[in-house]
Design an enzyme around this catalytic site. Structure first.
Site, PDB file in Angstrom:
ATOM      1  CB  SER A 144      -0.888   0.003   1.247  1.00 42.88           C
ATOM      2  OG  SER A 144      -0.087   0.344   2.372  1.00 42.88           O
ATOM      3  CB  CYS A 145      -0.095   4.802  -0.474  1.00 51.28           C
ATOM      4  SG  CYS A 145      -1.603   4.660   0.504  1.00 51.28           S
ATOM      5  CG  ASN A 146      -0.177   4.879   4.828  1.00 53.28           C
ATOM      6  OD1 ASN A 146       0.338   5.985   4.972  1.00 53.28           O
ATOM      7  ND2 ASN A 146      -1.497   4.703   4.803  1.00 53.28           N
ATOM      8  CG  HIS A 165      -1.464   8.629   3.783  1.00 48.06           C
ATOM      9  ND1 HIS A 165      -2.779   8.552   4.169  1.00 48.06           N
ATOM     10  CD2 HIS A 165      -1.332   7.761   2.742  1.00 48.06           C
ATOM     11  CE1 HIS A 165      -3.415   7.669   3.396  1.00 48.06           C
ATOM     12  NE2 HIS A 165      -2.565   7.188   2.523  1.00 48.06           N
ATOM     13  CD  GLN A 169      -3.571  10.271  -1.044  1.00 50.21           C
ATOM     14  OE1 GLN A 169      -2.665  10.795  -0.419  1.00 50.21           O
ATOM     15  NE2 GLN A 169      -4.594  10.970  -1.532  1.00 50.21           N
ATOM     16  CG  HIS A 177      -0.799   1.176   8.466  1.00 46.67           C
ATOM     17  ND1 HIS A 177      -1.759   1.597   9.370  1.00 46.67           N
ATOM     18  CD2 HIS A 177      -1.256   1.514   7.243  1.00 46.67           C
ATOM     19  CE1 HIS A 177      -2.755   2.186   8.724  1.00 46.67           C
ATOM     20  NE2 HIS A 177      -2.478   2.151   7.436  1.00 46.67           N
ATOM     21  N   GLY A 178       1.659  -2.004  10.560  1.00 52.52           N
ATOM     22  CA  GLY A 178       2.855  -2.691  11.069  1.00 52.52           C
ATOM     23  C   GLY A 178       2.964  -4.108  10.505  1.00 52.52           C
TER      24      GLY A 178
END
Ligand code: NAD
Length: 363
Positions: A139-141, A220, A301, A194-195
């Site tokens: 993903s973007c993050n 973000h 993002q 996310h982690g």
């Protein structure tokens, strides 16, 4: 020449299609659309062969003035590789279609990790996708964190990382998303997803993440704290990050205080759609206390995963190693690690009639 079909021509798909077209070793076989909406118009004007997802809707496309090249099934058959940029969860439903045609595919971060053999980030684990048929660009993050953590882990070692992700409520075109007047812990569970997603790229990094959603659409923002395995000073970290082609350490004199000015800068620089392909790290925020390093970074993002998709195509096709692919991608896009540089030489422009685009005056 790698002939790539793009299934799902929305926020990510249309950017990836333009980025593929800019590469010297790739071409766009066509793009698949569900409805003859404004993005079908964009695909048509950019002269991408238009395939329909649901053959029963071909007449709707014809009535809207679009020539249809075929169905998505035919696009998959005609492509060397598919980039699936359909909404989260739809990619997994499409996996059978790609397998049936024996067509390798690149999926996006909205899918679960098990959709593909590899969760991919070019800087972190390019080589692991070279013998795969399916890869998921994270993903973007997760892309933003992978690019940041790869050089830090290699140079100093990471004992533990903690990240608070202040996430945009939706993309500018997502008029139904929110919040519009609130600040939400989202997800409220800790760690956020996310982690664990970062661990699909870096299984050995211990990382805690907390997510929020805010009424913003542009980017973000990550507040990052990394406990390093060794002591270092802030200037050395700044230099390390500055040497990375997909990290832009913002000099304080630019006076960029947030995503609004970043987008404006990218637009002034002639970036297509005002896209910031690089992570943008506030140089002044890079701080070290003992072995604890802190910084803020902004992640666009809609854009940061675009060069990663291009590299994933080359990795799966096994046509270049990491360094060759990243350089090819960056040169073709005009991704210079410093948004301002591309003002001199913007590379990706909407296709003109001379290079095979459609002349809007001709209709
Ligand atoms: P989007 O909704 O903007 O675009 C998806 C497109 O696919 C739309 O045009 C939609 O009409 C079309 N579509 C729907 N069903 C389809 C089907 N069955 N077959 C083909 N096309 C279909 O979505 P997006 O933001 O581009 O997201 C695509 C993927 O990229 C998701 O996995 C998402 O999680 C991921 N991603 C999105 C962002 C972001 O910020 N937008 C960032 C990184 C990754």
């Amino acid at each position: 020449m790698i002939h790539v079909g793009v299934n799902g021509y929305g926020t990510i798909g249309k950017r990836v299609a333009d980025a593929i077209r800019a590469q010297p070793d790739m071409s766009v076989a066509g793009v698949a659309k569900t409805s003859p909406n404004f993005e079908a118009r964009v695909a048509h004007e950019r002269n991408y062969p238009l395939y329909v997802v649901d053959g029963d809707r071909t007449d709707e496309f014809a009535a809207a003035g679009f020539e249809v090249a075929g169905t998505v099934d035919e696009l998959v058959a005609a492509s060397d590789l598919i980039v699936d940029a359909t909404p989260a969860g739809v990619g997994a439903e499409n996996a059978d279609l790609y397998q049936r045609h024996d067509t390798p595919a690149v999926f996006q971060g909205g899918e679960d990790a098990d959709v593909a053999e590899v969760s991919f980030n070019a800087r972190a684990n390019y080589e692991s996708a070279r013998d795969a048929d399916y890869a998921r660009v994270v993903s973007c993050n997760t892309t933003g964190l992978s690019r940041l953590f790869a050089p830090i882990a290699e140079e100093y070692g990471i004992e533990k990382a903690r990240v608070t992700l202040v996430r945009r409520g939706g993309d500018p075109s997502q008029s139904s998303r929110g919040p519009i007047n609130d600040t939400l812990p989202d997800p409220v569970e800790i760690p956020s997803h996310h982690g664990p997603d970062l661990n699909t790229v870096f299984p050995d990094i211990e990382v805690d993440t907390m997510g929020m959603k805010v009424p913003a659409t542009l980017m973000h923002t990550h507040a990052v704290n990394v406990t390093l395995a060794s002591e270092v000073d802030a200037e050395a970290v700044r230099e390390l990050l500055d040497d990375e082609s997909r990290l832009y350490v913002l000099p304080p004199e630019l006076d960029i205080d947030g995503a609004g000015k970043l987008k404006e800068f990218a637009q002034d620089a002639g970036r297509p759609r005002g896209d910031c392909w690089e992570n943008c790290i506030w140089g002044d925020s890079v701080t070290v206390e003992g072995r604890d390093m802190y910084l803020f970074q902004a992640v666009h993002q809609e854009a940061d995963v675009v060069p990663e998709n291009v590299d994933a195509i080359r990795a799966i096709s096994d046509t270049a190693d990491r360094a060759e692919s990243m350089t090819l991608t960056e040169d073709a896009l005009g991704l210079d690690g410093q948004i301002g540089q591309s003002m001199r030489d913007p590379v990706v422009q909407p296709p003109t009639v001379a290079d095979g685009g459609r002349d809007p005056d001709a209709e």
